[in-house]
Design an enzyme around this catalytic site. Structure first.
Site, PDB file in Angstrom:
ATOM      1  N   GLU A   1      -2.303  -9.986  18.832  1.00 48.62           N
ATOM      2  CA  GLU A   1      -2.404 -11.271  19.530  1.00 48.62           C
ATOM      3  C   GLU A   1      -1.116 -12.053  19.336  1.00 48.62           C
ATOM      4  O   GLU A   1      -0.248 -11.667  18.547  1.00 48.62           O
ATOM      5  CB  GLU A   1      -3.588 -12.075  18.995  1.00 48.62           C
ATOM      6  CG  GLU A   1      -3.539 -12.276  17.497  1.00 48.62           C
ATOM      7  CD  GLU A   1      -4.830 -12.827  16.908  1.00 48.62           C
ATOM      8  OE1 GLU A   1      -4.789 -13.334  15.779  1.00 48.62           O
ATOM      9  OE2 GLU A   1      -5.863 -12.749  17.597  1.00 48.62           O
TER      10      GLU A   1
ATOM     11  N   HIS B   1       6.431  -7.931  -1.539  1.00 49.48           N
ATOM     12  CA  HIS B   1       5.292  -8.325  -2.374  1.00 49.48           C
ATOM     13  C   HIS B   1       4.948  -7.278  -3.415  1.00 49.48           C
ATOM     14  O   HIS B   1       3.900  -7.361  -4.055  1.00 49.48           O
ATOM     15  CB  HIS B   1       4.060  -8.626  -1.500  1.00 49.48           C
ATOM     16  CG  HIS B   1       4.190  -9.879  -0.696  1.00 49.48           C
ATOM     17  ND1 HIS B   1       3.429 -10.148   0.422  1.00 49.48           N
ATOM     18  CD2 HIS B   1       5.026 -10.945  -0.847  1.00 49.48           C
ATOM     19  CE1 HIS B   1       3.782 -11.326   0.920  1.00 49.48           C
ATOM     20  NE2 HIS B   1       4.739 -11.825   0.175  1.00 49.48           N
TER      21      HIS B   1
ATOM     22  N   ASP C   1       0.785  -1.230   0.000  1.00 48.09           N
ATOM     23  CA  ASP C   1       0.000   0.000   0.000  1.00 48.09           C
ATOM     24  C   ASP C   1       0.822   1.288   0.000  1.00 48.09           C
ATOM     25  O   ASP C   1       0.288   2.381  -0.121  1.00 48.09           O
ATOM     26  CB  ASP C   1      -0.948   0.017   1.206  1.00 48.09           C
ATOM     27  CG  ASP C   1      -0.238  -0.312   2.513  1.00 48.09           C
ATOM     28  OD1 ASP C   1       0.869   0.228   2.752  1.00 48.09           O
ATOM     29  OD2 ASP C   1      -0.784  -1.105   3.309  1.00 48.09           O
TER      30      ASP C   1
ATOM     31  N   THR D   1       2.117  -8.499  11.933  1.00 41.97           N
ATOM     32  CA  THR D   1       2.103  -9.610  10.988  1.00 41.97           C
ATOM     33  C   THR D   1       1.765 -10.907  11.714  1.00 41.97           C
ATOM     34  O   THR D   1       2.189 -11.122  12.851  1.00 41.97           O
ATOM     35  CB  THR D   1       3.450  -9.752  10.255  1.00 41.97           C
ATOM     36  OG1 THR D   1       3.432 -10.908   9.417  1.00 41.97           O
ATOM     37  CG2 THR D   1       4.608  -9.845  11.226  1.00 41.97           C
TER      38      THR D   1
END
Length: 325
Positions: free
Chosen positions: A274, A155, A140, A247
């Protein structure tokens, strides 16, 4: 250190299973990572070469759709249905509509406090002769817009194109990228394909080439750029501190980068909403939104201790005033 033959989403299953088995074994014997911010700050203050690995969790706080998991549809397709060489070959108009939509969405988004903290950290440490490298899975360009300059986009980028004929890669921030795509790309499942003729889709402007352009992103089943991987390997070999930010540590080969650094005894700090499959291999783990946890971790040290210094200064002056008045 990094196996360059990996594909972005099609890594050899045998190697993946071996790596995951090692993770499971190590998790059983390793102590839980620390969430002591002061301890991290001590390590950070001494680091000369910092590698920061970022993923979709950073951009999600800017409102960027991830197109992963349930509900991640554009019309009736998920990303893996469209982000393939085969899909582009069969229907370049549909694929360009999808990427035109994503480009236009991104132009409405702004870097968040995590992007800004990373960019400010890079600029500050550079003046001190230290180095920060951002290795991102995101396409982005929000890191770039926040001010980061030393970026490896493993990527690719939504705002770069590659010619299918001559191979030229170029930066393109046009909105729309071509006239035929203006007003197209609506994600509603009831929207019909625009069926734009190939000659009206984005075309190469290099020396009269006029070849069909494609988004310069790594699609499912494609191999990561070997030059980018080489540079990533060099940065990870040199780093003395590694941060994993937003990530999931499940997309290979990027999921292997930080654990391989940790295996060399280099401190790794994870900032995530998390725990991930790799969390137990790291020295630090800070749970919560990256935009909340990362800025204080990377802030100027003197800001953190300014109140303490001011307090001592006041008391020293008070002491001498009463001793020698």
């Amino acid at each position: 250190m990094i196996v360059r033959q990996f594909t972005s989403r099609g890594v050899t299953s045998h190697l993946c299973s071996r790596f995951k088995e090692t993770q499971t074994q190590n998790r059983q014997v390793m102590a839980r990572p620390s969430s002591d911010l002061a301890a991290f700050r001590e390590v950070f203050s001494k680091a000369k070469h910092v590698a920061i690995l970022t993923g979709a969790g950073v951009s999600a706080e800017s409102g960027v759709p991830t197109f992963r998991g349930e509900g991640g549809f554009w019309r009736k397709w998920q990303a893996q249905d469209l982000a393939t060489p085969g899909a582009f070959s069969q229907n370049p108009s549909r694929v360009w509509e999808f990427y035109h939509y994503r480009r236009e969405v991104m132009l409405t988004k702004s870097p968040n406090s995590a992007h800004v903290a990373i960019a400010e950290c890079e600029a500050r440490l550079q003046k001190q002769g230290r180095r920060v490298t951002v290795i991102t899975q995101n396409i982005d360009e929000l890191h770039r817009r926040a001010g980061s300059t030393n970026i490896l986009e493993i990527h690719g980028s939504l705002f770069k194109t590659r010619c299918m004929s001559c191979g030229h890669v170029g930066v393109n921030h046009k909105s729309p990228i071509c006239a035929a795509l203006e007003g197209k790309g609506a994600p509603d499942p009831n929207t019909s394909d625009a069926q734009i003729p190939p000659h009206d889709l984005p075309r190469c402007e290099q020396g009269g080439c006029s070849g069909l352009l494609r988004p310069n992103v790594v699609w499912f089943g494609e191999t990561l750029d070997s030059d980018i991987l080489t540079r990533v390997e060099e940065e990870l070999d040199l780093c003395d501190l590694c941060l994993v930010v937003g990530t999931s540590s499940i997309v290979y080969p990027a999921a292997m980068f930080a654990p391989q650094v940790a295996a060399r005894g280099i401190p790794v700090a994870e900032f995530n909403m998390e725990e991930t499959p790799a969390t137990m291999r790291f020295r630090f783990h800070f749970q919560g939104p990256c935009g909340t946890t990362l800025p204080p971790a990377l802030a100027r040290i003197f800001i953190q201790y300014q109140c303490i210094i001011s307090w001592w200064s006041l008391h020293v002056r008070w002491y001498f005033y009463h001793m020698y008045r």
